[in-house]
Structures are given as structure tokens and as C-alpha cells.
Write a protein that holds these residues in place. Structure first.
Motif, PDB file in Angstrom:
ATOM      1  N   TRP A  51      -1.189 -24.982 -17.310  1.00 34.32           N
ATOM      2  CA  TRP A  51      -2.564 -25.460 -17.109  1.00 34.32           C
ATOM      3  C   TRP A  51      -3.189 -26.013 -18.388  1.00 34.32           C
ATOM      4  O   TRP A  51      -3.820 -27.065 -18.391  1.00 34.32           O
ATOM      5  CB  TRP A  51      -3.444 -24.355 -16.532  1.00 34.32           C
ATOM      6  CG  TRP A  51      -4.827 -24.849 -16.248  1.00 34.32           C
ATOM      7  CD1 TRP A  51      -5.921 -24.743 -17.049  1.00 34.32           C
ATOM      8  CD2 TRP A  51      -5.255 -25.566 -15.085  1.00 34.32           C
ATOM      9  NE1 TRP A  51      -7.004 -25.335 -16.463  1.00 34.32           N
ATOM     10  CE2 TRP A  51      -6.620 -25.857 -15.250  1.00 34.32           C
ATOM     11  CE3 TRP A  51      -4.610 -25.992 -13.931  1.00 34.32           C
ATOM     12  CZ2 TRP A  51      -7.362 -26.544 -14.289  1.00 34.32           C
ATOM     13  CZ3 TRP A  51      -5.350 -26.683 -12.977  1.00 34.32           C
ATOM     14  CH2 TRP A  51      -6.705 -26.947 -13.170  1.00 34.32           C
ATOM     15  N   HIS A  52      -3.024 -25.313 -19.505  1.00 36.18           N
ATOM     16  CA  HIS A  52      -3.654 -25.739 -20.763  1.00 36.18           C
ATOM     17  C   HIS A  52      -2.802 -26.743 -21.535  1.00 36.18           C
ATOM     18  O   HIS A  52      -3.272 -27.331 -22.493  1.00 36.18           O
ATOM     19  CB  HIS A  52      -3.981 -24.528 -21.632  1.00 36.18           C
ATOM     20  CG  HIS A  52      -5.021 -23.650 -21.000  1.00 36.18           C
ATOM     21  ND1 HIS A  52      -6.338 -24.003 -20.924  1.00 36.18           N
ATOM     22  CD2 HIS A  52      -4.924 -22.443 -20.389  1.00 36.18           C
ATOM     23  CE1 HIS A  52      -7.011 -23.058 -20.304  1.00 36.18           C
ATOM     24  NE2 HIS A  52      -6.179 -22.102 -19.972  1.00 36.18           N
ATOM     25  N   ASP A  58      -9.724 -31.287 -12.748  1.00 38.27           N
ATOM     26  CA  ASP A  58     -10.550 -30.276 -12.092  1.00 38.27           C
ATOM     27  C   ASP A  58     -11.086 -30.781 -10.752  1.00 38.27           C
ATOM     28  O   ASP A  58     -11.466 -29.997  -9.897  1.00 38.27           O
ATOM     29  CB  ASP A  58     -11.719 -29.874 -12.987  1.00 38.27           C
ATOM     30  CG  ASP A  58     -11.303 -28.959 -14.117  1.00 38.27           C
ATOM     31  OD1 ASP A  58     -10.242 -28.330 -14.012  1.00 38.27           O
ATOM     32  OD2 ASP A  58     -12.054 -28.867 -15.105  1.00 38.27           O
ATOM     33  N   PRO A  64      -7.892 -22.301 -12.818  1.00 37.84           N
ATOM     34  CA  PRO A  64      -7.521 -20.881 -12.879  1.00 37.84           C
ATOM     35  C   PRO A  64      -8.710 -19.913 -12.910  1.00 37.84           C
ATOM     36  O   PRO A  64      -8.639 -18.852 -12.305  1.00 37.84           O
ATOM     37  CB  PRO A  64      -6.715 -20.777 -14.178  1.00 37.84           C
ATOM     38  CG  PRO A  64      -6.142 -22.127 -14.365  1.00 37.84           C
ATOM     39  CD  PRO A  64      -7.174 -23.083 -13.833  1.00 37.84           C
ATOM     40  N   HIS A  65      -9.781 -20.283 -13.581  1.00 38.92           N
ATOM     41  CA  HIS A  65     -10.912 -19.353 -13.655  1.00 38.92           C
ATOM     42  C   HIS A  65     -11.598 -19.170 -12.294  1.00 38.92           C
ATOM     43  O   HIS A  65     -12.427 -18.284 -12.135  1.00 38.92           O
ATOM     44  CB  HIS A  65     -11.925 -19.793 -14.722  1.00 38.92           C
ATOM     45  CG  HIS A  65     -12.652 -21.051 -14.392  1.00 38.92           C
ATOM     46  ND1 HIS A  65     -12.138 -22.303 -14.668  1.00 38.92           N
ATOM     47  CD2 HIS A  65     -13.852 -21.252 -13.796  1.00 38.92           C
ATOM     48  CE1 HIS A  65     -12.998 -23.220 -14.256  1.00 38.92           C
ATOM     49  NE2 HIS A  65     -14.036 -22.612 -13.725  1.00 38.92           N
ATOM     50  N   ARG A  66     -11.205 -19.967 -11.285  1.00 39.12           N
ATOM     51  CA  ARG A  66     -11.782 -19.847  -9.945  1.00 39.12           C
ATOM     52  C   ARG A  66     -10.795 -19.284  -8.922  1.00 39.12           C
ATOM     53  O   ARG A  66     -11.123 -19.145  -7.753  1.00 39.12           O
ATOM     54  CB  ARG A  66     -12.279 -21.225  -9.490  1.00 39.12           C
ATOM     55  CG  ARG A  66     -13.341 -21.740 -10.467  1.00 39.12           C
ATOM     56  CD  ARG A  66     -14.200 -22.822  -9.951  1.00 39.12           C
ATOM     57  NE  ARG A  66     -14.910 -22.366  -8.774  1.00 39.12           N
ATOM     58  CZ  ARG A  66     -15.219 -23.180  -7.768  1.00 39.12           C
ATOM     59  NH1 ARG A  66     -14.908 -24.449  -7.816  1.00 39.12           N
ATOM     60  NH2 ARG A  66     -15.864 -22.727  -6.718  1.00 39.12           N
ATOM     61  N   TRP A  67      -9.573 -18.931  -9.353  1.00 38.55           N
ATOM     62  CA  TRP A  67      -8.561 -18.455  -8.415  1.00 38.55           C
ATOM     63  C   TRP A  67      -8.929 -17.124  -7.774  1.00 38.55           C
ATOM     64  O   TRP A  67      -8.693 -16.914  -6.589  1.00 38.55           O
ATOM     65  CB  TRP A  67      -7.192 -18.368  -9.079  1.00 38.55           C
ATOM     66  CG  TRP A  67      -6.592 -19.706  -9.387  1.00 38.55           C
ATOM     67  CD1 TRP A  67      -6.960 -20.923  -8.888  1.00 38.55           C
ATOM     68  CD2 TRP A  67      -5.507 -19.969 -10.269  1.00 38.55           C
ATOM     69  NE1 TRP A  67      -6.170 -21.920  -9.412  1.00 38.55           N
ATOM     70  CE2 TRP A  67      -5.274 -21.366 -10.260  1.00 38.55           C
ATOM     71  CE3 TRP A  67      -4.711 -19.176 -11.075  1.00 38.55           C
ATOM     72  CZ2 TRP A  67      -4.271 -21.975 -11.013  1.00 38.55           C
ATOM     73  CZ3 TRP A  67      -3.709 -19.766 -11.826  1.00 38.55           C
ATOM     74  CH2 TRP A  67      -3.500 -21.157 -11.792  1.00 38.55           C
ATOM     75  N   GLU A  69     -11.926 -15.938  -7.252  1.00 41.19           N
ATOM     76  CA  GLU A  69     -12.997 -16.262  -6.297  1.00 41.19           C
ATOM     77  C   GLU A  69     -12.393 -16.883  -5.031  1.00 41.19           C
ATOM     78  O   GLU A  69     -12.789 -16.546  -3.917  1.00 41.19           O
ATOM     79  CB  GLU A  69     -13.982 -17.229  -6.949  1.00 41.19           C
ATOM     80  CG  GLU A  69     -15.070 -17.734  -6.039  1.00 41.19           C
ATOM     81  CD  GLU A  69     -15.898 -18.830  -6.680  1.00 41.19           C
ATOM     82  OE1 GLU A  69     -16.631 -19.501  -5.936  1.00 41.19           O
ATOM     83  OE2 GLU A  69     -15.808 -19.036  -7.900  1.00 41.19           O
ATOM     84  N   ILE A  90      -3.777 -15.720 -13.075  1.00 41.59           N
ATOM     85  CA  ILE A  90      -4.935 -15.912 -13.969  1.00 41.59           C
ATOM     86  C   ILE A  90      -4.609 -15.375 -15.350  1.00 41.59           C
ATOM     87  O   ILE A  90      -4.905 -16.015 -16.367  1.00 41.59           O
ATOM     88  CB  ILE A  90      -6.190 -15.231 -13.390  1.00 41.59           C
ATOM     89  CG1 ILE A  90      -6.630 -15.950 -12.121  1.00 41.59           C
ATOM     90  CG2 ILE A  90      -7.310 -15.196 -14.417  1.00 41.59           C
ATOM     91  CD1 ILE A  90      -7.645 -15.177 -11.304  1.00 41.59           C
ATOM     92  N   ASP A  91      -4.000 -14.203 -15.404  1.00 43.50           N
ATOM     93  CA  ASP A  91      -3.631 -13.610 -16.693  1.00 43.50           C
ATOM     94  C   ASP A  91      -2.681 -14.526 -17.455  1.00 43.50           C
ATOM     95  O   ASP A  91      -2.848 -14.750 -18.654  1.00 43.50           O
ATOM     96  CB  ASP A  91      -2.991 -12.240 -16.463  1.00 43.50           C
ATOM     97  CG  ASP A  91      -2.765 -11.481 -17.756  1.00 43.50           C
ATOM     98  OD1 ASP A  91      -3.664 -11.478 -18.617  1.00 43.50           O
ATOM     99  OD2 ASP A  91      -1.681 -10.886 -17.903  1.00 43.50           O
ATOM    100  N   MET A  94      -4.644 -17.614 -18.725  1.00 47.59           N
ATOM    101  CA  MET A  94      -5.547 -17.328 -19.841  1.00 47.59           C
ATOM    102  C   MET A  94      -4.765 -17.008 -21.127  1.00 47.59           C
ATOM    103  O   MET A  94      -5.200 -17.333 -22.217  1.00 47.59           O
ATOM    104  CB  MET A  94      -6.494 -16.180 -19.494  1.00 47.59           C
ATOM    105  CG  MET A  94      -7.461 -16.514 -18.367  1.00 47.59           C
ATOM    106  SD  MET A  94      -8.472 -17.987 -18.686  1.00 47.59           S
ATOM    107  CE  MET A  94      -7.883 -19.110 -17.459  1.00 47.59           C
ATOM    108  N   ARG A  97      -3.522 -20.181 -22.936  1.00 43.93           N
ATOM    109  CA  ARG A  97      -4.525 -21.035 -23.567  1.00 43.93           C
ATOM    110  C   ARG A  97      -4.225 -21.144 -25.049  1.00 43.93           C
ATOM    111  O   ARG A  97      -3.983 -20.146 -25.722  1.00 43.93           O
ATOM    112  CB  ARG A  97      -5.918 -20.440 -23.377  1.00 43.93           C
ATOM    113  CG  ARG A  97      -7.012 -21.293 -23.976  1.00 43.93           C
ATOM    114  CD  ARG A  97      -8.364 -20.689 -23.824  1.00 43.93           C
ATOM    115  NE  ARG A  97      -8.499 -20.009 -22.552  1.00 43.93           N
ATOM    116  CZ  ARG A  97      -9.483 -19.184 -22.272  1.00 43.93           C
ATOM    117  NH1 ARG A  97     -10.402 -18.925 -23.156  1.00 43.93           N
ATOM    118  NH2 ARG A  97      -9.553 -18.600 -21.109  1.00 43.93           N
TER     119      ARG A  97
END
Length: 135
Positions: A51-52, A58, A64-67, A69, A90-91, A94, A97
Motif C-alpha cells: 500500500w505505501h 483512494d 487500509p485505515h478504513r478496513w 470500519e 491493517i497491522d 501500518m 509504512r
């Protein structure tokens, strides 16, 4: 005729409030498949790792920060298992990054191959003559 011994697959559905826009619909549907499709899980983890590094849009993808949710807003056969899948993804995303660039290193008094733990004595406080240690 359905086999009585095979599990019945429930249809994964969005809640009434889920209105994935047309740009994100394909990614939305792939995320919905993570519970039942191993390839979708692999794609999710591949996306998390890269991702990064790659420039994902987007507008076309759920970031990822919305997965988490996303997982909470949809119906699943096993909510806890899906939460674990998305939590791990998500882990990974992140942790992947890139770190912020560190401040440039500079040489300070006492730094180098063998830095001292005690700050150096200023030149004005040093004795001007040689002293010999006595036993």
C-alpha cells in the motif's frame, strides 16, 4: 439436490446504509470475498504489504485505515474471523509504512567510535599541567 453434509453458504450482504460508489465497487466486492475466497485474502495481504510502496488511488480503493470500519459495516458468516483477517492486514499495512527520514547525523563531542558517557570537560576547566596518578 443439495447434500445435507455440506455447509450451506450464506450470501454476504451489505447493510442498507452501504452505498459503495461505482469507482470503489470492484474493490468493495473483493473485500467482501475475503471470508470465502482464499485468493481474495492473498490479494488483501498483498495490498497491505504494498500500500505505501505503490500509488494506489483512494478514489478506486478502500484504504487500509478504513478496513476495520468496512468489516464492521458488513454482514459475515463469522464476524470474529473476518475481524482478525482485516486486523492483521491493517497491522501489516501500518508496519509497512515508510519511516520518516531521520535527522542528519553530526559529530558531537564524545561521539565517534567510542563515545563517552560523561560529557567532555570544557577546555577552560582543564588543568594546564600534567598530573600523574599515584598508587
Amino acid at each position: 439436490m443439495p447434500d445435507a453434509h455440506q455447509p450451506r453458504l450464506a450470501r454476504i450482504a451489505c447493510h442498507a446504509g452501504c452505498r459503495a460508489d461505482t469507482a470503489r465497487r470492484a474493490h468493495h466486492d473483493r473485500l467482501l470475498a475475503v471470508e470465502t475466497d482464499q485468493d481474495a485474502v492473498l490479494e488483501l495481504f498483498d495490498l497491505a504489504v504494498t500500500w505505501h510502496e505503490l500509488e494506489y488511488s483512494d478514489e478506486d480503493m478502500v484504504a487500509p485505515h478504513r478496513w476495520l470500519e468496512f468489516a464492521e459495516r458488513h454482514r459475515w458468516q463469522d464476524q470474529d474471523r473476518v475481524a482478525r483477517i482485516f486486523g492483521l492486514a491493517i497491522d501489516i499495512a501500518m508496519r509497512a509504512r515508510p519511516d520518516a527520514p531521520a535527522a542528519p547525523l553530526s559529530m558531537a563531542a564524545g561521539s565517534g567510535i567510542c563515545p563517552t558517557l560523561v560529557p567532555p570537560t570544557p577546555a577552560s576547566a582543564r588543568p594546564t599541567h600534567l598530573t600523574v596518578a599515584r598508587p
